[in-house]
Design a protein around this motif. Structure first.
Motif, PDB file in Angstrom:
ATOM      1  N   UNK A  64      67.775   2.696  74.935  1.00 10.96           N
ATOM      2  CA  UNK A  64      67.502   2.250  73.527  1.00 10.96           C
ATOM      3  C   UNK A  64      68.604   1.185  72.843  1.00 10.96           C
ATOM      4  N   UNK A  65      68.154   0.048  72.465  1.00  3.71           N
ATOM      5  CA  UNK A  65      69.099  -0.773  71.970  1.00  3.71           C
ATOM      6  C   UNK A  65      68.931  -0.885  70.337  1.00  3.71           C
ATOM      7  N   UNK A  66      70.037  -0.428  69.700  1.00  8.38           N
ATOM      8  CA  UNK A  66      70.017  -0.732  68.116  1.00  8.38           C
ATOM      9  C   UNK A  66      69.878  -1.979  67.904  1.00  8.38           C
ATOM     10  N   UNK A  67      69.248  -2.186  66.607  1.00  5.63           N
ATOM     11  CA  UNK A  67      69.187  -3.464  66.040  1.00  5.63           C
ATOM     12  C   UNK A  67      70.043  -3.605  64.811  1.00  5.63           C
ATOM     13  N   UNK A  68      70.703  -2.589  64.294  1.00 11.81           N
ATOM     14  CA  UNK A  68      71.472  -2.629  63.097  1.00 11.81           C
ATOM     15  C   UNK A  68      72.849  -2.193  63.656  1.00 11.81           C
ATOM     16  N   UNK A  69      73.975  -2.804  62.616  1.00 13.71           N
ATOM     17  CA  UNK A  69      75.144  -2.464  62.820  1.00 13.71           C
ATOM     18  C   UNK A  69      75.293  -0.877  62.504  1.00 13.71           C
ATOM     19  N   UNK A  70      76.253  -0.519  63.654  1.00 16.13           N
ATOM     20  CA  UNK A  70      76.489   0.916  63.414  1.00 16.13           C
ATOM     21  C   UNK A  70      77.607   1.483  62.544  1.00 16.13           C
ATOM     22  N   UNK A  72      75.970  -4.564  74.959  1.00 16.11           N
ATOM     23  CA  UNK A  72      74.487  -5.194  74.571  1.00 16.11           C
ATOM     24  C   UNK A  72      74.262  -4.662  73.051  1.00 16.11           C
ATOM     25  N   UNK A  73      74.966  -4.018  72.544  1.00 15.35           N
ATOM     26  CA  UNK A  73      74.538  -3.295  71.180  1.00 15.35           C
ATOM     27  C   UNK A  73      74.925  -4.029  69.857  1.00 15.35           C
ATOM     28  N   UNK A  74      74.727  -4.045  68.939  1.00 14.40           N
ATOM     29  CA  UNK A  74      75.278  -4.898  67.628  1.00 14.40           C
ATOM     30  C   UNK A  74      76.653  -3.973  67.393  1.00 14.40           C
TER      31      UNK A  74
END
Length: 90
Positions: free
Chosen positions: A5-11, A83-85
């Protein structure tokens, strides 16, 4: 095997802190200058704090453009993390 699962928002910082367990220095800071990084450290334990238009973000690995400082963690990042934000440093 499931697809990651790739997050779309900044953590958030709290998520980052729980997940990667940053090391605190003697002065209770997590920020480390480049000259203070151990020479034999695993690169997957290093995160770069970058400045993006006045906001600070944590990015996995060594970055040099817009670098503010580094954070060393106990838990290494994985290829999925690249690959994530980025995470917010707030």
């Amino acid at each position: 095997m499931s697809t990651p699962v790739i997050r779309k928002r900044t953590g958030s910082w709290s998520t980052f802190e729980r997940r990667f367990q940053p090391r605190y220095t003697e002065d209770e800071s997590v920020l480390v200058e480049i000259f203070a990084l151990p020479k034999d450290i695993d690169p997957r334990l290093v995160w770069t704090v970058t400045d993006d238009d006045g906001r600070l973000y944590l990015n996995p690995g060594y970055r040099f453009v817009n670098r503010f400082a580094y954070v060393i963690c106990e838990v290494p990042w994985s290829d999925i993390d690249t690959m994530q934000p980025p995470y917010r440093f707030d």
